[in-house]
Design an enzyme around this catalytic site. Sequence first.
Site, mmCIF file in Angstrom:
data_model
loop_
_atom_site.group_PDB
_atom_site.id
_atom_site.type_symbol
_atom_site.label_atom_id
_atom_site.label_comp_id
_atom_site.label_asym_id
_atom_site.label_seq_id
_atom_site.Cartn_x
_atom_site.Cartn_y
_atom_site.Cartn_z
ATOM 1 N N CYS A 1 -40.526 15.640 14.526
ATOM 2 C CA CYS A 1 -39.422 16.599 14.382
ATOM 3 C C CYS A 1 -38.180 16.122 15.126
ATOM 4 C CB CYS A 1 -39.813 17.961 14.929
ATOM 5 S SG CYS A 1 -41.237 18.699 14.150
ATOM 6 N N HIS B 1 -43.744 23.164 8.125
ATOM 7 C CA HIS B 1 -43.015 22.017 7.583
ATOM 8 C C HIS B 1 -44.056 20.965 7.199
ATOM 9 C CE1 HIS B 1 -38.822 22.406 9.717
ATOM 10 N NE2 HIS B 1 -38.704 22.704 8.445
HETATM 11 N N1 ARG Z 1 -37.812 25.563 15.866
HETATM 12 C C1 ARG Z 1 -37.619 24.673 14.765
HETATM 13 C C2 ARG Z 1 -37.774 25.411 13.455
HETATM 14 O O1 ARG Z 1 -38.653 26.227 13.359
HETATM 15 C C3 ARG Z 1 -38.588 23.533 14.852
HETATM 16 C C4 ARG Z 1 -38.349 22.480 13.820
HETATM 17 C C5 ARG Z 1 -39.357 21.399 13.869
HETATM 18 N N2 ARG Z 1 -39.016 20.328 13.021
HETATM 19 C C6 ARG Z 1 -39.816 19.736 12.150
HETATM 20 N N3 ARG Z 1 -39.384 18.673 11.543
HETATM 21 N N4 ARG Z 1 -41.006 20.202 11.856
HETATM 22 O O2 ARG Z 1 -37.022 25.213 12.534
#
Ligand code: ARG
Length: 273
Positions: free
Chosen positions: A263, A169
């Site tokens: 996150c 991300h």
């Molecule tokens: N386990 C989640 C996923 O892989 C973690 C999300 C983390 N969020 C972020 N904004 N990077 O989707």
Amino acid sequence: MPESRVPRRRRYLVCEPRHFAVQYAINPWMHPDEPVDVIRALDQWQALVDTYRAHGHTVDTVKPVPGLPDMVFAANAAVVVDGRVFGALFHALERRPESVPYEAWFKTEGYDVYHPESVCEGEGDLVPAGRWILAGTGFRTTREAHSEVQEYFGTPVISLTLVDPYFYHLDTALFVLDDENIAYYPEAFSPGSREVLARLYPDAVLATREDAMAFGLNSVSDGRHVFISPGATRLAEQLAGRGYVPVPVDLSEFYKAGGGIKCCTQEIREIRS
Ligand code: ARG
């Protein structure tokens, strides 16, 4: 002497990790066979909320739903600019149902939610940065979604390609310090995207892989205070040298799911006067 930075009060939306778990693997950090300590996660999360409030920020919560273990990652549910809510269409089927409780929260707060047609994961990949929106693609949010974001907000969208699965991300590889500047880990981006970032932000704070792997770029800044992973020591020093005030908050239990401070935090941005 570094200049003195001025904070701006923010409104954050978060979700208590009561049902937090690692039950599937959709990024390289997730190992469903390794245990997660929910009590520890709750304590760490509460400390984050308390820290935001202690710094004058408003924190709202959306009620966690059993069976949605990643719902704690509030950043992914939408991106809100000028009081307009651009919702999410999660890449992983496991996460798609999260949109329902988040949408319900927005509705009770009086917001309409725009439903994107293409896969996109809110502020995880869509990062409002002053005059434009920085947008990640490569693992989750699609380029088609970037055009949808630009069309919806009428704000220039700068597409950036992520290339390292650990930084799946945009908000794991880059964060906004204030309207003028950002911090990022260059190697997480394709060569062309690196050049774009260097052109737009010649004065950016550049992080090492070590600090990036410690979730140092998954930080939240109010323009002065930077809520940052305590493991990102080198980055915290660099920020202090630029006049920001690093505020360490340990969310290590969440790293097991591939998430950290940012996150867990969605910013609700109203029209600025
Ligand atoms: N386990 C989640 C996923 O892989 C973690 C999300 C983390 N969020 C972020 N904004 N990077 O989707």
